[in-house]
Write an enzyme that holds these catalytic residues in place. Structure first.
Site, PDB file in Angstrom:
ATOM      1  N   SER A 143       8.471  47.991  19.710  1.00  0.00           N
ATOM      2  CA  SER A 143       8.111  48.101  21.131  1.00  0.00           C
ATOM      3  C   SER A 143       6.730  48.737  21.217  1.00  0.00           C
ATOM      4  CB  SER A 143       9.141  49.003  21.820  1.00  0.00           C
ATOM      5  OG  SER A 143       8.655  49.476  23.058  1.00  0.00           O
ATOM      6  N   TYR A 156      14.407  56.186  21.588  1.00  0.00           N
ATOM      7  CA  TYR A 156      13.839  54.840  21.528  1.00  0.00           C
ATOM      8  C   TYR A 156      12.506  54.874  20.771  1.00  0.00           C
ATOM      9  CZ  TYR A 156      12.844  50.150  23.514  1.00  0.00           C
ATOM     10  OH  TYR A 156      12.578  48.816  23.711  1.00  0.00           O
TER      11      TYR A 156
HETATM   12  N1  LIG Z   1      12.570  44.154  27.453  1.00  0.00           N
HETATM   13  C1  LIG Z   1      11.535  44.915  27.154  1.00  0.00           C
HETATM   14  O1  LIG Z   1      10.738  45.318  28.059  1.00  0.00           O
HETATM   15  C2  LIG Z   1      11.279  45.281  25.717  1.00  0.00           C
HETATM   16  C3  LIG Z   1      10.006  45.831  25.420  1.00  0.00           C
HETATM   17  C4  LIG Z   1       9.749  46.169  24.092  1.00  0.00           C
HETATM   18  C5  LIG Z   1      10.703  46.001  23.105  1.00  0.00           C
HETATM   19  N2  LIG Z   1      11.930  45.493  23.425  1.00  0.00           N
HETATM   20  C6  LIG Z   1      12.888  45.336  22.328  1.00  0.00           C
HETATM   21  O2  LIG Z   1      13.139  43.949  22.175  1.00  0.00           O
HETATM   22  C7  LIG Z   1      14.414  43.761  21.564  1.00  0.00           C
HETATM   23  C8  LIG Z   1      15.190  42.704  22.347  1.00  0.00           C
HETATM   24  O3  LIG Z   1      15.460  43.254  23.626  1.00  0.00           O
HETATM   25  P1  LIG Z   1      15.465  42.398  24.967  1.00  0.00           P
HETATM   26  O4  LIG Z   1      14.555  43.062  25.910  1.00  0.00           O
HETATM   27  O5  LIG Z   1      15.317  40.970  24.644  1.00  0.00           O
HETATM   28  O6  LIG Z   1      16.948  42.750  25.471  1.00  0.00           O
HETATM   29  P2  LIG Z   1      18.269  41.847  25.589  1.00  0.00           P
HETATM   30  O7  LIG Z   1      19.339  42.781  26.009  1.00  0.00           O
HETATM   31  O8  LIG Z   1      17.971  40.673  26.444  1.00  0.00           O
HETATM   32  O9  LIG Z   1      18.495  41.347  24.093  1.00  0.00           O
HETATM   33  C9  LIG Z   1      18.966  42.224  23.092  1.00  0.00           C
HETATM   34  C10 LIG Z   1      20.187  41.597  22.443  1.00  0.00           C
HETATM   35  O10 LIG Z   1      20.582  42.436  21.339  1.00  0.00           O
HETATM   36  C11 LIG Z   1      21.998  42.444  21.307  1.00  0.00           C
HETATM   37  N3  LIG Z   1      22.499  43.613  20.566  1.00  0.00           N
HETATM   38  C12 LIG Z   1      22.538  44.896  20.984  1.00  0.00           C
HETATM   39  N4  LIG Z   1      23.102  45.672  20.047  1.00  0.00           N
HETATM   40  C13 LIG Z   1      23.411  44.867  19.003  1.00  0.00           C
HETATM   41  C14 LIG Z   1      24.004  45.079  17.742  1.00  0.00           C
HETATM   42  N5  LIG Z   1      24.424  46.294  17.346  1.00  0.00           N
HETATM   43  N6  LIG Z   1      24.154  44.023  16.905  1.00  0.00           N
HETATM   44  C15 LIG Z   1      23.748  42.782  17.288  1.00  0.00           C
HETATM   45  N7  LIG Z   1      23.210  42.510  18.485  1.00  0.00           N
HETATM   46  C16 LIG Z   1      23.036  43.546  19.335  1.00  0.00           C
HETATM   47  C17 LIG Z   1      22.421  42.435  22.760  1.00  0.00           C
HETATM   48  O11 LIG Z   1      23.744  41.985  22.916  1.00  0.00           O
HETATM   49  C18 LIG Z   1      21.387  41.496  23.390  1.00  0.00           C
HETATM   50  O12 LIG Z   1      21.851  40.165  23.466  1.00  0.00           O
HETATM   51  C19 LIG Z   1      15.102  45.123  21.560  1.00  0.00           C
HETATM   52  O13 LIG Z   1      15.044  45.637  20.264  1.00  0.00           O
HETATM   53  C20 LIG Z   1      14.266  45.947  22.527  1.00  0.00           C
HETATM   54  O14 LIG Z   1      14.294  47.292  22.186  1.00  0.00           O
HETATM   55  C21 LIG Z   1      12.229  45.120  24.702  1.00  0.00           C
END
Ligand SMILES: NC(=O)c1ccc[n+]([C@@H]2O[C@H](COP(=O)([O-])OP(=O)(O)OC[C@H]3O[C@@H](n4cnc5c(N)ncnc54)[C@H](O)[C@@H]3O)[C@@H](O)[C@H]2O)c1
Length: 269
Positions: A143, A156
Site C-alpha cells: 500500500s 496496517y
Molecule cells: N482499497 C484500497 O484503497 C487499497 C489501497 C492500498 C492497498 N490495498 C491493499 O490491496 C489488497 C487488496 O485489497 P482490496 O482493496 O482489493 O480489498 P478487497 O476486500 O476488495 O479484496 C481483498 C480480498 O482479500 C480477501 N482476503 C482477506 N483475508 C484473506 C485471507 N486470510 N486469505 C485469503 N483471502 C483473504 C478478501 O476476502 C477479499 O476478497 C489488500 O492487501 C489491501 O490492503 C488496498
C-alpha cells in the site's frame, strides 16, 4: 517479464477489488488463472463472472494466513496447469482506525497473519516452482501506507512497510538465481474496492454506518483509482522489471517526503 498467452497466474484475494482487477487484466492477455480467496461466496461469483468473459479459471478457497492452505493452493495450481508464472500475493484486510497505543494485540496478530505471513507463505510455496521453471514473477500487494506514514493505522502500515522491504530483498535474491526471475511490490493509494465491507465480514473491523459505502463518498473522484487501473499499472511494472509500483494521487509526493526526511536525518549523524 513479458506477460503472454498460456502463462498461469495465481491471485490471492482474487474474489474482489484489486485481485479481481488483476484477474480481468491477465485474462484479457490470455493468461490462465487460479483465483483464490478465503470467502467462498465471493469466489464463486468472481469465478462465474470471469468465465462469462471467456477466462480459463480455477477457483481455490485458501486462507493466506495458514501455511498449509497456501501449500495446497500451490499443489492445486500444478495439478491443474503443470506450471505457474505469475504469483499475486494480494489478499488483505484493513485494521480499525486508532493511534498505535490503542491498537490491541489481536489486531496486530491478524494483520501480521494476513498481510505479512500471507505474503511469506505465498513466497515459500511458489518461489521454488518459479525457480524450477527458470522464470516468473511475484507481485506482492502492499500500500502507499508501506511507503510513508499513515496515522491511525500502524498495524496496517507496519506490515505494509515490511512487505515493501521484504519484496526489495526478495527481488535481489531471485535475480541472484536468474535474470528471468523477479518481484514487484504494489503500493497503491486509494482504490475503489469493498475492502471495508470485506474486512468487516471477516471480523477485522467492526461494521458501522460507513461500511458498505463506496470510497468515492469520502474523497474526490480524481483521488481514487479503479481496481482495473491499479491492475494495469502493476502489469506495466512487472513487464518493465520494476520493483515498485505506486499508482494513485499524492503517493509519489508522500514517498518522496519520507525519503528526503530519512536522508536528512541519517546524513546528519
Ligand atoms: N482499497 C484500497 O484503497 C487499497 C489501497 C492500498 C492497498 N490495498 C491493499 O490491496 C489488497 C487488496 O485489497 P482490496 O482493496 O482489493 O480489498 P478487497 O476486500 O476488495 O479484496 C481483498 C480480498 O482479500 C480477501 N482476503 C482477506 N483475508 C484473506 C485471507 N486470510 N486469505 C485469503 N483471502 C483473504 C478478501 O476476502 C477479499 O476478497 C489488500 O492487501 C489491501 O490492503 C488496498
Amino acid at each position: 517479464m513479458h506477460i503472454e498467452k498460456g502463462q498461469v497466474a495465481v491471485i490471492t484475494g482474487g474474489a474482489s477489488g484489486i485481485g479481481y482487477g488483476l484477474a480481468e487484466a491477465l485474462a484479457e492477455r490470455d493468461v490462465r488463472l487460479v483465483l483464490s480467496d478465503i470467502r467462498a461466496d465471493g469466489l464463486v461469483s468472481a469465478e462465474a463472472m470471469l468465465r462469462d468473459r471467456g477466462a480459463q479459471v480455477l477457483a481455490v478457497k485458501a486462507d493466506v494466513g495458514v501455511e498449509d492452505s497456501v501449500r495446497l493452493l500451490a499443489e492445486r495450481t500444478l495439478d491443474a496447469y503443470g506450471r505457474v508464472d505469475i504469483v499475486c500475493n494480494n489478499a488483505g484486510v484493513v485494521c480499525p482506525a486508532a493511534p498505535m497505543w490503542e491498537q490491541d494485540a489481536a489486531t496486530w496478530q491478524r494483520m501480521i497473519s494476513v498481510k505479512l505471513l500471507g505474503v511469506i507463505h505465498g513466497v515459500k510455496a511458489f518461489a521454488p516452482l518459479l525457480i524450477a521453471r527458470g522464470s516468473g514473477h511475484i507481485l506482492n500487494t502492499a500500500s502507499s501506507g508501506g511507503l510513508a506514514p499513515l496515522p491511525g493505522r500502524t498495524p496496517y502500515t507496519g506490515t505494509m512497510h515490511a512487505v515493501v522491504g521484504l519484496t526489495e530483498t526478495l527481488d535481489a535474491e531471485l535475480k541472484q538465481v536468474s535474470a528471468e526471475l523477479g518481484a514487484t511490490v504494489l503500493c497503491p493509494g486509494l482504490v475503489d474496492t469493498a475492502l471495508g465491507a470485506n474486512s468487516a465480514a471477516l471480523g477485522a473491523i467492526r461494521a458501522d454506518a460507513n461500511t458498505g459505502r463506496s470510497m468515492r463518498d469520502f474523497a474526490p473522484p480524481e483521488a481514487i483509482l479503479s481496481p482495473r487501473q491499479v491492475a494495469e499499472e502493476a502489469i506495466a511494472a512487472i513487464e518493465a522489471g520494476r520493483v515498485h509500483s505506486a499508482p494513485g494521487r499524492g503517493v509519489v509526493e508522500r514517498a518522496q517526503a519520507r525519503g528526503e526526511a530519512l536522508l536528512r536525518d541519517i546524513t546528519a549523524d
